[in-house]
Motif scaffolding. Structure first.
Motif, PDB file in Angstrom:
ATOM      1  N   LEU A 121       0.742  -1.141   0.081  1.00 30.17           N
ATOM      2  CA  LEU A 121       0.196  -0.099   0.035  1.00 30.17           C
ATOM      3  C   LEU A 121       1.006   1.231  -0.085  1.00 30.17           C
ATOM      4  N   GLY A 122       2.097   1.124   0.588  1.00 29.17           N
ATOM      5  CA  GLY A 122       2.915   2.289   0.929  1.00 29.17           C
ATOM      6  C   GLY A 122       3.574   2.393  -0.589  1.00 29.17           C
ATOM      7  N   LEU A 123       3.883   1.561  -1.238  1.00 28.93           N
ATOM      8  CA  LEU A 123       4.461   1.752  -2.697  1.00 28.93           C
ATOM      9  C   LEU A 123       3.222   2.421  -3.606  1.00 28.93           C
ATOM     10  N   ALA A 124       1.979   2.076  -3.473  1.00 26.11           N
ATOM     11  CA  ALA A 124       1.016   2.687  -4.131  1.00 26.11           C
ATOM     12  C   ALA A 124       0.625   3.828  -3.589  1.00 26.11           C
ATOM     13  N   ASP A 125       1.189   4.473  -2.564  1.00 23.73           N
ATOM     14  CA  ASP A 125       0.818   5.927  -2.048  1.00 23.73           C
ATOM     15  C   ASP A 125      -0.590   5.713  -1.373  1.00 23.73           C
ATOM     16  N   GLN A 126      -1.200   4.384  -0.986  1.00 24.35           N
ATOM     17  CA  GLN A 126      -2.546   4.472  -0.663  1.00 24.35           C
ATOM     18  C   GLN A 126      -2.501   4.206   0.862  1.00 24.35           C
ATOM     19  N   PRO A 127      -3.370   4.906   1.413  1.00 20.61           N
ATOM     20  CA  PRO A 127      -3.578   4.703   2.819  1.00 20.61           C
ATOM     21  C   PRO A 127      -4.275   3.529   3.232  1.00 20.61           C
ATOM     22  N   ALA A 128      -4.035   2.748   4.556  1.00 21.84           N
ATOM     23  CA  ALA A 128      -4.737   1.676   4.978  1.00 21.84           C
ATOM     24  C   ALA A 128      -5.611   1.961   6.061  1.00 21.84           C
ATOM     25  N   VAL A 129      -6.964   1.580   5.936  1.00 19.82           N
ATOM     26  CA  VAL A 129      -7.789   1.734   7.008  1.00 19.82           C
ATOM     27  C   VAL A 129      -7.583   0.790   8.144  1.00 19.82           C
ATOM     28  N   ASN A 130      -7.083  -0.604   7.925  1.00 18.78           N
ATOM     29  CA  ASN A 130      -6.608  -1.588   8.798  1.00 18.78           C
ATOM     30  C   ASN A 130      -5.438  -1.545   9.221  1.00 18.78           C
ATOM     31  N   SER A 131      -5.238  -1.998  10.705  1.00 18.26           N
ATOM     32  CA  SER A 131      -3.825  -2.327  11.276  1.00 18.26           C
ATOM     33  C   SER A 131      -3.408  -3.794  11.104  1.00 18.26           C
TER      34      SER A 131
END
Length: 358
Positions: free
Chosen positions: A76-86
């Motif tokens: 998700l970090g590579l895609a610059d996408q935030p994550a809702v879950n941990s």
């Protein structure tokens, strides 16, 4: 995940597992293009599609599924996408020791810390003991059992078996990292082994579906849920349920037919010893006949590399299951590393080098 820069794929699935050769083989048989050892370095939305840089190539796709297990947040970090879950990364380790009992049943014990310990017959001559739940904070490509975990499993088993189990008895260990969904409990054994599917917002462009959690025993249900969810964003994807009626390659065996099929295998290939036929059937199912082909003698199987491992089996694994190293063959696929001598292992390494040069 696979592709060509000139071709737009409906779906790119990025995975990080090493134990899914049967699943990958099934996907390939159904038309998927498979690329192993193809590390993703970047993915970005461009002109209404995903551009994925991996293994020195660029791939294009209408949608991406991240089935990367414990690496889901990294992708998700590579895609610059935030994550809702941990995520909560927990290491589970196992030990293998010479067999502790002579029957085919498994034991499940409860330890004083309320964790479950199991002891399972393993690879004919051994017992598998597991498992641990330890927070994993290291690299995901260096996952090994710690000395503390080995001692914990040995001490736990020694509570229940007449013969004590010590670290000196351990012939092999293996570990994996469980991608648990963070629940704040601080107790790995209490955390759910379920899964959550996180879909990117439609306003952001092409879909990115991230799998949080999950495990091998529920992967087909998870996959069906993922496809159903993707259908909303990629209409060309066929979401018709079929996996509950379809066996993986070689798995089309009637329940309880193992002994009958072993007899059929040794009748067709009289040079097979019983234990050899048993191993082939349990490892490959009906694909064992494909591997042995028209062989009428051991010589027809090519070079014998030791412990029933022949050239025809190695060649099959390299051509059909993407094996390229001795660890792929001896540990990830056949577990013959438990039985082969150092001389036999070196022999296999030399054969693989010759195949690579050829």
């Amino acid at each position: 995940m696979a592709g060509s820069p000139s071709r737009l794929f409906d779906l790119a699935v990025i995975g990080g597992g090493v134990n899914g050769c049967g699943i990958a083989r099934d996907a390939a048989d159904r038309g998927a293009e498979i690329r192993t050892r193809c590390r993703v370095s970047r993915l970005a939305r461009t002109d209404g599609e995903w551009r994925i840089e991996a293994g020195g190539e660029t791939f294009r796709a209408r949608a991406v599924v991240s089935a990367t297990g414990p690496a889901v947040l990294k992708l998700l970090g590579l895609a610059d996408q935030p994550a809702v879950n941990s995520m909560w990364l927990v290491r589970g380790s196992h030990i293998v020791v010479p067999k502790l009992f002579d029957h085919s049943f498994a034991y499940f014990f409860q330890l004083p810390d309320e964790r479950i310990l199991f002891a399972i017959p393993y690879e004919r001559d051994f017992t598998l003991i597991g498992t641990t739940d330890v927070d994993h904070e290291g690299r995901l490509d260096e996952v090994t059992a710690s000395a503390e975990e080995v001692a914990y499993l040995c001490e736990g088993a020694s509570r229940f078996f007449t013969t004590p189990v010590t670290p000196a008895d351990v012939v092999w260990t293996f570990s994996g990292v469980r991608p648990l969904i963070g629940d704040g409990s601080g107790r790995p054994e209490a955390a759910t082994r379920g899964y959550t599917l996180e879909m990117s917002d439609e306003n952001e462009g092409p879909a990115l579906l991230s799998v949080f959690g999950g495990k091998l025993t529920t992967y087909r249900q998870l996959a069906q849920h993922a496809v159903d969810k993707l259908k909303e964003r990629v209409p060309s994807i066929d979401s018709g349920g079929w996996t509950d009626r379809s066996a993986l390659p070689g798995g089309d065996l009637p329940v309880g037919s193992a002994e009958v099929k072993i007899a059929e295998l040794t009748a067709r290939y009289p040079f097979l010893e019983r234990n050899w036929a048993d191993r082939l059937l349990h490892a490959y199912g009906t694909t064992a006949w494909t591997i042995l082909g028209d062989a009428a003698s051991l010589n027809d199987c090519g070079e014998h590399l030791g412990q029933g491992l022949t050239q025809c089996e190695v060649d099959y694994l390299m051509a059909q299951e993407w094996a390229c190293s001795k660890d792929d063959i001896l540990w990830r696929r056949t577990k013959l590393g438990l039985h082969m001598s150092s001389v036999e292992t070196a022999h296999l390494s030399e054969y693989l080098k010759e195949k690579a040069i050829a």
